[in-house]
Design an enzyme around this catalytic site. Structure first.
Site, PDB file in Angstrom:
ATOM      1  N   ASN A 137     102.442  -2.724 110.561  1.00  8.22           N
ATOM      2  CA  ASN A 137     102.075  -3.148 111.928  1.00  8.22           C
ATOM      3  C   ASN A 137     101.208  -2.150 112.683  1.00  8.22           C
ATOM      4  O   ASN A 137     100.507  -2.510 113.619  1.00  8.22           O
ATOM      5  CB  ASN A 137     103.317  -3.520 112.723  1.00  8.22           C
ATOM      6  CG  ASN A 137     104.258  -2.360 112.938  1.00  8.22           C
ATOM      7  OD1 ASN A 137     104.255  -1.383 112.192  1.00  8.22           O
ATOM      8  ND2 ASN A 137     105.068  -2.464 113.987  1.00  8.22           N
ATOM      9  N   GLU A 235     112.232   6.091 111.302  1.00  4.83           N
ATOM     10  CA  GLU A 235     111.817   5.335 112.487  1.00  4.83           C
ATOM     11  C   GLU A 235     111.991   3.872 112.129  1.00  4.83           C
ATOM     12  O   GLU A 235     111.211   3.314 111.365  1.00  4.83           O
ATOM     13  CB  GLU A 235     110.355   5.657 112.828  1.00  4.83           C
ATOM     14  CG  GLU A 235     110.151   7.071 113.336  1.00  4.83           C
ATOM     15  CD  GLU A 235     110.674   7.279 114.754  1.00  4.83           C
ATOM     16  OE1 GLU A 235     110.633   8.406 115.241  1.00  4.83           O
ATOM     17  OE2 GLU A 235     111.132   6.288 115.370  1.00  4.83           O
ATOM     18  N   CYS A 269     107.824  -2.345 117.084  1.00  4.86           N
ATOM     19  CA  CYS A 269     109.247  -1.976 117.106  1.00  4.86           C
ATOM     20  C   CYS A 269     109.755  -1.763 118.519  1.00  4.86           C
ATOM     21  O   CYS A 269     110.958  -1.650 118.725  1.00  4.86           O
ATOM     22  CB  CYS A 269     109.444  -0.699 116.307  1.00  4.86           C
ATOM     23  SG  CYS A 269     108.432   0.640 116.939  1.00  4.86           S
ATOM     24  N   GLU A 442     109.272  11.572 116.582  1.00  3.37           N
ATOM     25  CA  GLU A 442     107.852  11.760 116.234  1.00  3.37           C
ATOM     26  C   GLU A 442     107.054  11.851 117.532  1.00  3.37           C
ATOM     27  O   GLU A 442     107.257  11.043 118.438  1.00  3.37           O
ATOM     28  CB  GLU A 442     107.370  10.597 115.360  1.00  3.37           C
ATOM     29  CG  GLU A 442     108.074  10.550 114.010  1.00  3.37           C
ATOM     30  CD  GLU A 442     107.492   9.512 113.063  1.00  3.37           C
ATOM     31  OE1 GLU A 442     106.934   8.502 113.515  1.00  3.37           O
ATOM     32  OE2 GLU A 442     107.592   9.755 111.844  1.00  3.37           O
TER      33      GLU A 442
HETATM   34  N1  NAD Z   1     110.662   2.825 114.799  1.00  2.00           N
HETATM   35  C1  NAD Z   1     109.353   2.786 114.583  1.00  2.00           C
HETATM   36  O1  NAD Z   1     108.584   3.694 114.948  1.00  2.00           O
HETATM   37  C2  NAD Z   1     108.764   1.614 113.868  1.00  2.00           C
HETATM   38  C3  NAD Z   1     107.378   1.504 113.822  1.00  2.00           C
HETATM   39  C4  NAD Z   1     106.819   0.398 113.146  1.00  2.00           C
HETATM   40  C5  NAD Z   1     107.644  -0.545 112.532  1.00  2.00           C
HETATM   41  N2  NAD Z   1     108.990  -0.385 112.593  1.00  2.00           N
HETATM   42  C6  NAD Z   1     109.861  -1.383 111.982  1.00  2.00           C
HETATM   43  O2  NAD Z   1     109.335  -1.754 110.691  1.00  2.00           O
HETATM   44  C7  NAD Z   1     109.614  -3.125 110.442  1.00  2.00           C
HETATM   45  C8  NAD Z   1     108.325  -3.862 110.125  1.00  2.00           C
HETATM   46  O3  NAD Z   1     107.563  -3.145 109.169  1.00  2.00           O
HETATM   47  P1  NAD Z   1     107.613  -3.560 107.632  1.00  2.00           P
HETATM   48  O4  NAD Z   1     107.781  -5.033 107.478  1.00  2.00           O
HETATM   49  O5  NAD Z   1     106.465  -2.901 106.937  1.00  2.00           O
HETATM   50  O6  NAD Z   1     108.977  -2.852 107.180  1.00  2.00           O
HETATM   51  P2  NAD Z   1     109.516  -2.677 105.697  1.00  2.00           P
HETATM   52  O7  NAD Z   1     110.751  -1.882 105.817  1.00  2.00           O
HETATM   53  O8  NAD Z   1     109.565  -3.962 104.969  1.00  2.00           O
HETATM   54  O9  NAD Z   1     108.381  -1.796 104.946  1.00  2.00           O
HETATM   55  C9  NAD Z   1     108.043  -0.539 105.441  1.00  2.00           C
HETATM   56  C10 NAD Z   1     107.462   0.283 104.286  1.00  2.00           C
HETATM   57  O10 NAD Z   1     108.480   0.452 103.311  1.00  2.00           O
HETATM   58  C11 NAD Z   1     108.055  -0.053 102.051  1.00  2.00           C
HETATM   59  N3  NAD Z   1     109.239  -0.617 101.411  1.00  2.00           N
HETATM   60  C12 NAD Z   1     109.708  -1.892 101.495  1.00  2.00           C
HETATM   61  N4  NAD Z   1     110.842  -2.018 100.778  1.00  2.00           N
HETATM   62  C13 NAD Z   1     111.090  -0.794 100.228  1.00  2.00           C
HETATM   63  C14 NAD Z   1     112.110  -0.261  99.383  1.00  2.00           C
HETATM   64  N5  NAD Z   1     113.125  -1.035  98.969  1.00  2.00           N
HETATM   65  N6  NAD Z   1     112.038   1.043  99.024  1.00  2.00           N
HETATM   66  C15 NAD Z   1     111.024   1.821  99.453  1.00  2.00           C
HETATM   67  N7  NAD Z   1     110.033   1.388 100.254  1.00  2.00           N
HETATM   68  C16 NAD Z   1     110.067   0.096 100.636  1.00  2.00           C
HETATM   69  C17 NAD Z   1     106.997  -1.066 102.378  1.00  2.00           C
HETATM   70  O11 NAD Z   1     106.113  -1.250 101.286  1.00  2.00           O
HETATM   71  C18 NAD Z   1     106.301  -0.397 103.561  1.00  2.00           C
HETATM   72  O12 NAD Z   1     105.390   0.561 103.089  1.00  2.00           O
HETATM   73  C19 NAD Z   1     110.270  -3.648 111.704  1.00  2.00           C
HETATM   74  O13 NAD Z   1     111.670  -3.641 111.562  1.00  2.00           O
HETATM   75  C20 NAD Z   1     109.856  -2.647 112.770  1.00  2.00           C
HETATM   76  O14 NAD Z   1     110.761  -2.593 113.846  1.00  2.00           O
HETATM   77  C21 NAD Z   1     109.579   0.663 113.252  1.00  2.00           C
HETATM   78  O1  LIG Z   2     105.933  -0.539 116.034  1.00  2.00           O
HETATM   79  C1  LIG Z   2     106.241   0.587 116.273  1.00  2.00           C
HETATM   80  C2  LIG Z   2     105.285   1.579 116.879  1.00  2.00           C
HETATM   81  O2  LIG Z   2     105.875   2.859 116.824  1.00  2.00           O
HETATM   82  C3  LIG Z   2     104.974   1.130 118.255  1.00  2.00           C
HETATM   83  S1  LIG Z   2     104.039   2.258 119.185  1.00  2.00           S
HETATM   84  O3  LIG Z   2     102.634   1.995 118.886  1.00  2.00           O
HETATM   85  O4  LIG Z   2     104.415   3.640 118.792  1.00  2.00           O
HETATM   86  O5  LIG Z   2     104.377   1.965 120.587  1.00  2.00           O
END
Ligand code: NAD
Ligand SMILES: O=C[C@H](O)CS(=O)(=O)O
Length: 461
Positions: A137, A235, A269, A442
């Protein structure tokens, strides 16, 4: 095991066309990357922070120079509108400039020793090779938010971007090498997340895993990291409550709610996932919110004036539909909803009212352009409901009363609280969550601590 020369297709979510392919790497590529990063660490960690800072600043300048190119790559592979992609490139770059300077402040300390003939000196040293696994994202910012502090502190990094959005990561790394950062210091490995992460988890040379993604995957990585006791930054998911008190400035609250809810088509997120409005102003807020949301234009992010691009894939669309259908089945009413001609991955901004806490959208991360509105009567009630979540990343509070702002925000179990602010994320602040939203921070001076080990010398004179 991944076969040689297998590729992953990168598709444009707005058109469905394949825009590029990248290697579907696996264990072999993961280990080779660590080999190079470990070798590079020997010299990179010995450079002065000023030498590393100068190279990071050159990288910053090249990212700035190539902003338009990077933004276009991001929109084509991730879907967000070009104006948002440009904003993300600037946000991502701000971590590079912030940590180019923060590295110079990795101060140590001396501690008075009990014995007069001893001296105690404390220092902070780079952990070594770090492995970053990042989501689709924010294809740029989620990488620089890790890599910038890592490189500034003297670490080297191997990065696995999401398979949906590898192109931005690859281009960012090309610019890092062009800036003079040695090839082995930062590497991108595309491919099988399981094979690559398992290889890095098993490799004792990898001393730190920095993951951004879903809570489910984060928990899995946490378990796997135990075998070699790797340092962890997680995160993870969020489920942000957005609270509008009865004394709120309605215009501020509406603007903040739109900014938080519909950024990246709701795929962040920190998006408002639950909107709590004091019952005394529900009608006024809902009317103003609907008027503003109805103006948002849905379309291909490359088109001028588009506010909401496509969702990342079909499962994302299905999840939003499920959350809406579940809420309607349980008594919610649609105030505005997805009345758009487009199909495939486009989903119009949707607002539900008469929402209750039994609905799935009030419990699970929607990750789409759905705004559920519910009402509350007292501060105590809304704090209790807002905290009733396994997540604790971001929360938002709109009020014109300072005492309410302080009292309520102190009770909210969230790592980030936007007070009259729907867009709190910034490089100088410590981004991260409570509870199942993750571990560590972070950004800010906290962010570089994730990449150092604290050591002390006890010197017998
Ligand atoms: N807290 C934050 O800063 C933050 C920021 C962005 C997104 N997010 C969260 O991420 C999610 C959306 O992103 P997404 O769909 O890419 O998440 P995801 O967990 O499906 O994937 C994230 C990364 O992990 C890898 N991955 C997937 N399954 C894995 C496994 N079993 N072992 C190792 N790596 C694996 C993916 O290829 C990708 O590179 C949402 O829940 C969102 O809230 C959190
Ligand atoms: O989706 C998660 C990102 O950390 C959001 S932000 O761009 O840092 O606000």
């Amino acid at each position: 095991m991944t076969k040689n020369n297998e590729v992953i297709e990168v598709t444009n979510p707005a058109t469905g066309e394949v825009v590029d392919t990248v290697l579907k790497g696996g264990k072999k590529e993961a280990v080779e990357a660590v080999d190079k990063a470990y070798q590079a660490f020997q010299d990179w960690s010995k450079q002065s922070v000023y030498e590393r800072s100068a190279l990071l600043n050159k990288w910053y300048a090249l990212v700035e120079e190539h902003e338009a190119e990077l933004a276009r790559i991001m929109t084509i592979e991730q879907g967000k509108p070009l104006k948002e992609a440009t904003g993300e490139i600037r946000y991502a770059n701000s971590f590079i400039s912030w940590y180019a300077e923060e590295g110079k402040r990795l101060y140590g300390e001396t501690i008075p020793a009990t014995a007069s003939d001893k001296r105690i000196v404390v220092s902070r040293q780079p952990v070594g090779v770090i492995a970053a696994i990042t989501p689709w994202n924010f294809p740029a910012a989620m990488i620089t938010r890790k890599v910038a502090p890592a490189l500034a502190s003297g670490c080297t990094a191997v990065v696995k971007p999401a398979s949906a959005t590898p192109l931005t990561a690859i281009r960012l790394r090309e610019l890092a090498v062009e800036a003079g950062i040695p090839e082995g210091v930062l590497q991108i490995v595309t491919g099988s997340s399981g094979e690559i992460s398992d290889a890095w988890m098993a490799d004792e040379r990898v001393r730190k895993i920095s993951f951004t993604g879903s809570t489910e995957v984060g928990k899995s990585l946490m378990q796997k990291s135990a075998k070699t006791v790797k340092k962890l930054s997680l995160e993870l998911g969020g489920h942000a409550p957005l609270i509008v008190m009865g004394d709120a400035d309605i215009e501020k609250a509406v603007s903040g709610a739109v900014a938080s809810k519909y950024r990246n088509a709701g795929q962040t997120c920190v998006c408002a996932n639950r909107i709590y409005v004091h019952e005394s102003i529900e009608q006024e807020f809902a009317k103003a919110f609907k008027e503003k949301v109805a103006q948002l234009k849905v379309g291909d992010g490359l088109e001028e004036g588009v506010d909401i691009g496509p969702l990342i894939d079909k499962s994302a669309v299905e999840k939003v539909k499920h959350h809406i259908e579940d809420a309607l089945d349980k008594g919610a009413e649609k105030l505005l909803g997805n009345e758009i001609e487009k199909e495939d991955l486009f989903f119009g901004p949707t607002i539900l009212t008469n929402v209750n806490d039994e609905m799935v959208c009030m419990q699970e991360e929607t990750f789409g352009p759905l705004a559920p509105i519910t009402t509350f009567q007292t501060k105590e009630e809304v704090v209790k409901r807002a905290n009733n979540s396994p997540y604790g990343l971001a929360a938002y509070l709109f009020t014109e009363n300072l005492t309410t702002a302080i009292e309520v925000s102190e009770q909210l179990e969230y790592g980030i609280v936007g007070i009259n602010d729907g867009a709190p994320s910034t490089a100088q602040a410590p981004f991260g969550g409570f509870k199942e939203s993750g571990l560590g921070r972070e950004g800010g001076h906290h962010g570089i601590d994730e990449y150092v080990e604290v050591k002390y010398l006890s010197i017998q004179l």
